[in-house]
Design an enzyme around this catalytic site. Structure first.
Site, PDB file in Angstrom:
ATOM      1  N   CYS A 192      50.172  40.489  47.706  1.00  0.00           N
ATOM      2  CA  CYS A 192      49.576  40.448  46.367  1.00  0.00           C
ATOM      3  C   CYS A 192      48.828  41.757  46.181  1.00  0.00           C
ATOM      4  O   CYS A 192      47.611  41.820  46.310  1.00  0.00           O
ATOM      5  CB  CYS A 192      48.645  39.254  46.217  1.00  0.00           C
ATOM      6  SG  CYS A 192      49.387  37.666  46.663  1.00  0.00           S
ATOM      7  N   ALA A 193      49.551  42.818  45.899  1.00  0.00           N
ATOM      8  CA  ALA A 193      49.050  44.178  46.123  1.00  0.00           C
ATOM      9  C   ALA A 193      48.258  44.778  44.978  1.00  0.00           C
ATOM     10  O   ALA A 193      47.391  45.618  45.207  1.00  0.00           O
ATOM     11  CB  ALA A 193      50.228  45.102  46.460  1.00  0.00           C
ATOM     12  N   ALA A 194      48.555  44.421  43.725  1.00  0.00           N
ATOM     13  CA  ALA A 194      47.893  45.079  42.593  1.00  0.00           C
ATOM     14  C   ALA A 194      46.386  44.818  42.631  1.00  0.00           C
ATOM     15  O   ALA A 194      45.962  43.743  43.058  1.00  0.00           O
ATOM     16  CB  ALA A 194      48.485  44.571  41.286  1.00  0.00           C
ATOM     17  N   GLY A 196      46.211  47.973  43.863  1.00  0.00           N
ATOM     18  CA  GLY A 196      46.784  48.940  44.786  1.00  0.00           C
ATOM     19  C   GLY A 196      45.823  49.669  45.698  1.00  0.00           C
ATOM     20  O   GLY A 196      46.248  50.536  46.454  1.00  0.00           O
ATOM     21  N   LYS A 198      44.192  48.615  48.406  1.00  0.00           N
ATOM     22  CA  LYS A 198      44.490  48.340  49.814  1.00  0.00           C
ATOM     23  C   LYS A 198      45.865  48.893  50.200  1.00  0.00           C
ATOM     24  O   LYS A 198      46.060  49.338  51.332  1.00  0.00           O
ATOM     25  CB  LYS A 198      44.412  46.839  50.091  1.00  0.00           C
ATOM     26  CG  LYS A 198      43.024  46.238  49.853  1.00  0.00           C
ATOM     27  CD  LYS A 198      43.023  44.752  50.140  1.00  0.00           C
ATOM     28  CE  LYS A 198      41.692  44.122  49.793  1.00  0.00           C
ATOM     29  NZ  LYS A 198      41.431  44.124  48.338  1.00  0.00           N
ATOM     30  N   ASP A 286      46.212  39.100  50.760  1.00  0.00           N
ATOM     31  CA  ASP A 286      44.985  39.139  49.960  1.00  0.00           C
ATOM     32  C   ASP A 286      45.248  38.337  48.696  1.00  0.00           C
ATOM     33  O   ASP A 286      45.661  38.874  47.676  1.00  0.00           O
ATOM     34  CB  ASP A 286      44.642  40.590  49.645  1.00  0.00           C
ATOM     35  CG  ASP A 286      43.267  40.752  49.034  1.00  0.00           C
ATOM     36  OD1 ASP A 286      42.312  40.191  49.574  1.00  0.00           O
ATOM     37  OD2 ASP A 286      43.157  41.443  48.000  1.00  0.00           O
ATOM     38  N   CYS A 339      38.261  37.384  47.860  1.00  0.00           N
ATOM     39  CA  CYS A 339      36.933  37.819  47.423  1.00  0.00           C
ATOM     40  C   CYS A 339      36.177  36.618  46.869  1.00  0.00           C
ATOM     41  O   CYS A 339      35.502  36.694  45.852  1.00  0.00           O
ATOM     42  CB  CYS A 339      37.015  38.953  46.411  1.00  0.00           C
ATOM     43  SG  CYS A 339      37.990  38.590  44.938  1.00  0.00           S
TER      44      CYS A 339
END
Length: 838
Positions: A192-194, A196, A198, A286, A339
């Site tokens: 779940c990269a956006a 970006g 990380k 994440d 988070c």
């Protein structure tokens, strides 16, 4: 982190419909005629968000996130603005220069702007981040934007972030990639990269030890479900200039495994790959979450927060995490992070992973890693709150709530309820009927203190929770998992948020937002800096496919309805690009070729005539592999505008993807290496493709033609004036040599000292080079204005440093006496410094 995934969007949509159905007051907009609206006399200033929520206090006090005596301090820090933080790109050639500038310039010059009783200082390196590469300021993002005395520092941050030399990112967000223990040869999946941040960090790590002109053996697959957030991801990672990245658009819980059953050719094209299944050495999971760890930077969460946010996302988080484990190699490591501070989204998910995987997955104790990072151990006991009721175990869950409250949410994970129980009984022994089911059962539990909560028998203390008042940061949860053996043969079916089975195959393509894109009006994307994480709660979006220089389909977003992105700089990225007809901003028809509607296909570039002309024109050494490493996003080779370069690892995955029927939905891939060139001279240039600025650092060591070394003075003049006629260069010999180059693209390298120009040019990590266009009578820079500005500033810093190191203090006055006006035209550092400042 919050609110991603189809289920997350459905949940938010239901919440929004309920909001409007009940005609809730819009606190953000009042009519000018509204008598209750504050006027300039009663309340002339803007009122901040209310930073309190009784439900939040009650819930987290009961969970024991912090000790009772710490609560006031915990909430006090939560209500303060979050300090700005950023990370230096460790693979940048200016990494040491930027770190030195922070240590020797800004740390001292900004100190006057902080209060005298502050011990933290104006800016400081984060003690737990390796090599002083991460920094945190004592100023909030708002202060940086509004305080004029901080303007120079703010401009520095904006420029370096745009170039890619730094990344602005929340401090705790930098932690998860550090616990992945990434090596340069690892295959990494960021599920779940956006937006970006990380992903960029992971790319930095795998590139950190590589030499100029070489690429690491590893690679990163960065995935996100939301297509417009893929836009942010592409924009963010583009600054890295890497050939080791693939950006995909899939539901993370159904990410394709790309299992190859044979090595048969695909449509007559022979493909040989070193891999037959898509498995990863490292997985960063994440996940979308409720996001209450971001309260300091997103204070609107205070009024939105409720316990249902975490409960509603638990199942989706578990699905994504289990898919990550299934894609992990034996011996590989996965980091699960959110988070959020909620144990239902954190320890409960980790517990269920361990239970489902049996002994195949272990929770790793990383308490000795990053020793200066203050962290709290994970909880082994927590409680569930639902519809105003505290629940100690699953047997206490009313039957009508068992589709939303799952056994996996509880510490034990047990679902041993009486199968003959047709409804939960109140303490008075009566069953709950349908009318009772609509009301909170406040009499079910008199007080949370009366609960005898379950205690997990798993080593959850190996998880870690970062809380704001420990190191003046946001909040985060991190768990490190290692796969020690293959999973059991029986794979459990994924569950919907309601706990129902969803019969979908791992490798089955799934319908996403991209498949239902309306062709409509032009728009714009609001680009976030990397302090933004997944939005905890978002709105509906309108998105339109357009063409970008990435070659694949991306989206424009109607930002009036889009998920709020907390943009530090409030910048906007416009994607109006040149179309096939040469018009700017014209609407482009969607391509239907390839498997994925609206996404241009990834095609290996095989035109030997063009490849040969490129090799000949630039004198590219045979040791640099171009064949089988070039891809395009256009099936028609005659109309290819951009050619991308991919590393060996990315090439292997692309070949695997072809063999399995293009299961990966690729939105961006590779490093833009060559672009079709046009000029006022028409087609006089012998080569139809120029080297792009992004690809130049990789190919530079292998170029033997169309390359020259320029003195510092002439190099600086090129950056400053952009176009210079051959006779106007200070070094006449350089101007003459430049005039003899063939028409078209060329490369100008900054000469070191007074060394004569040599071919081939010797390249190392400090080599500075730019792409230029050799015309009939002049040399023109093909570098953006921002890059020119950055290079000029870096040259000034280096020149001043060299001057201080090479010129003894007692000779400074003598040098000034010889040239008091600093008008020297040779490669003198004074003349360069003045020109840069002019």
């Amino acid at each position: 982190m919050g609110g991603g995934g189809r289920e997350g969007r459905s949940y938010r949509s239901r919440t929004q419909r309920k909001h409007f159905k009940q005609s809730r007051e819009n606190v953000w907009k009042r009519s000018k005629s509204d008598p209750s609206a504050p006027d300039s006399t009663d309340n002339p200033t803007w009122q901040p968000f209310a930073t309190q929520n009784p439900a939040f206090d009650e819930y987290y006090k009961a969970q024991g996130i912090v000790a009772a005596e710490e609560w006031d301090r915990f909430v006090e820090v939560l209500r303060k603005a979050l300090p700005a933080a950023f990370r230096i790109n460790s693979s940048s050639q200016f990494c040491s220069d930027i770190r030195s500038q922070l240590e020797n310039d800004f740390m001292k010059s900004l100190q006057a702007e902080v209060s005298e009783d502050s011990e933290a200082g104006a800016i400081r390196p984060l003690p737990w981040y390796p090599d002083n590469l991460a920094w945190q300021s004592n100023f909030s993002r708002m202060q940086l934007r509004k305080n004029q005395t901080l303007e120079r520092f703010h401009e520095f941050l904006k420029l370096e972030n745009e170039i890619g030399n730094i990344t602005r990112q929340e401090a705790v967000s930098m932690v998860p990639p550090l616990f992945l223990d990434v090596q340069p040869d690892h295959f990494i999946l960021d599920m779940c990269a956006a937006p970006g941040s990380k992903t960029f960090q992971l790319l930095e790590i795998i590139h950190q030890s590589t030499k100029p002109g070489s690429l690491p053996d590893g690679m990163v697959v960065a995935n996100d479900l939301d297509v417009q957030r893929c836009n942010l991801l592409i924009h963010q990672t583009k600054r890295m200039c890497t050939a080791n990245l693939i950006v995909t658009n899939h539901e993370a819980q159904h990410f394709p495994g790309c299992r190859s059953k044979s090595n048969a050719s695909n449509k007559g094209i022979e493909l040989e790959s070193n891999i037959n299944q898509l498995l990863f050495d490292r997985v960063l999971c994440d996940v979308p979450c409720s996001g209450d760890g971001t309260l300091r930077k997103a204070p609107d969460i205070w009024r939105k927060w409720n316990v249902g946010l975490g409960n509603g996302l638990h199942s989706l988080q578990l699905q994504i995490a289990m898919r990550g484990i299934s894609l992990l190699k034996v011996g590989g490591r996965m980091v699960y992070s959110t988070c959020s501070m909620n144990p239902v989204e954190n320890e409960a998910v980790v517990s269920e992973i361990l239970r489902k995987c049996g002994g195949s997955v272990e929770l790793v104790d990383v308490s000795t890693e990053l020793p200066q990072l203050i962290r709290r151990p994970g909880l082994r006991s927590w409680k569930i709150r639902d519809k105003g009721v505290w629940l100690a175990s699953y047997k206490d869950v009313p039957k009508y709530r068992r589709t939303g409250i799952l056994p996996s949410m509880f510490p034990s994970g047990r679902s041993d309820v009486d199968p003959t129980d047709n409804g939960h009984k109140h303490e008075n022994g009566t069953n709950v009927n349908s009318e009772d089911a609509l009301q909170p059962m406040d009499n079910a539990v008199a007080s949370v203190d009366d609960l005898d909560a379950e205690v997990s028998d798993l080593p959850l203390e190996h998880c870690m929770r970062l809380v704001p008042h420990d190191q003046n940061s946001g909040a985060f949860f991190i768990a490190v998992l290692q796969k020690v053996s293959p999973l059991a043969a029986v794979e459990e079916k994924p569950l919907s948020p309601e706990g129902n089975s969803v019969p979908k195959k791992d490798d089955e393509p799934h319908t996403t937002l991209l498949d239902h894109i309306p062709e409509d009006k032009n728009g714009k994307v609001e680009v976030a800096d990397d302090t933004n994480e997944k939005c905890p709660e978002g709105g509906s979006t309108e998105a339109n496919l357009i063409d970008t220089e990435e070659g694949g389909a991306t989206l424009e977003v109607d930002s009036s309805n889009a998920c709020e992105i907390h943009d530090t700089e409030e910048t906007e990225m416009h994607f109006d690009k040149e179309t096939d007809s040469g018009r700017i901003g014209a609407k482009r028809k969607l391509q239907v070729q390839g498997k994925w509607k609206g996404v241009d296909p990834v095609v290996f570039f095989k035109d030997e005539t063009i490849i040969s002309s490129i090799k000949t024109f630039y004198g590219i050494n045979e040791s640099f592999m171009l064949n089988d490493h070039l891809v395009t996003r256009n099936s028609d080779a005659k109309h290819v505008k951009r050619i991308y370069y991919v590393s060996n690892s990315v090439k292997d995955i692309l070949e695997l993807n072809f063999r399995v029927g293009q299961q990966l939905k690729i939105t961006s891939v590779g490093l833009k290496m060559f672009e079709r060139q046009t000029s006022r001279e028409g087609t006089a240039a012998p080569c139809s493709f120029r080297i792009s600025s992004e690809g130049l650092p990789v190919i530079l060591p292998y170029i033997t033609k169309q390359i020259l070394c320029a003195s510092a003075t002439d190099f600086k003049h090129l950056l400053q004036y952009k176009t210079i006629k051959f006779p106007d260069f200070v070094d006449a010999e350089f101007g003459e040599n430049a005039s003899k180059l063939m028409m078209g693209c060329c490369v100008i390298v900054l000469r070191k000292g007074s060394n004569a120009s040599t071919v081939p040019v010797q390249v190392n990590e400090s080599t500075i080079a730019i792409g230029c266009w050799k015309g009939r009578g002049s040399l023109s820079v093909m570098v953006t204005a921002v890059d020119c500005q950055e290079l000029l500033e870096r040259l000034l810093v280096r020149i001043e440093t060299q001057k201080d190191n090479s010129m003894p203090e007692n000779n400074v006055e003598a040098a000034e006496a010889q040239d008091p006006d600093n008008n020297g035209t040779k490669e003198g550092t004074d003349s360069i410094g003045i020109a840069i400042n002019a």
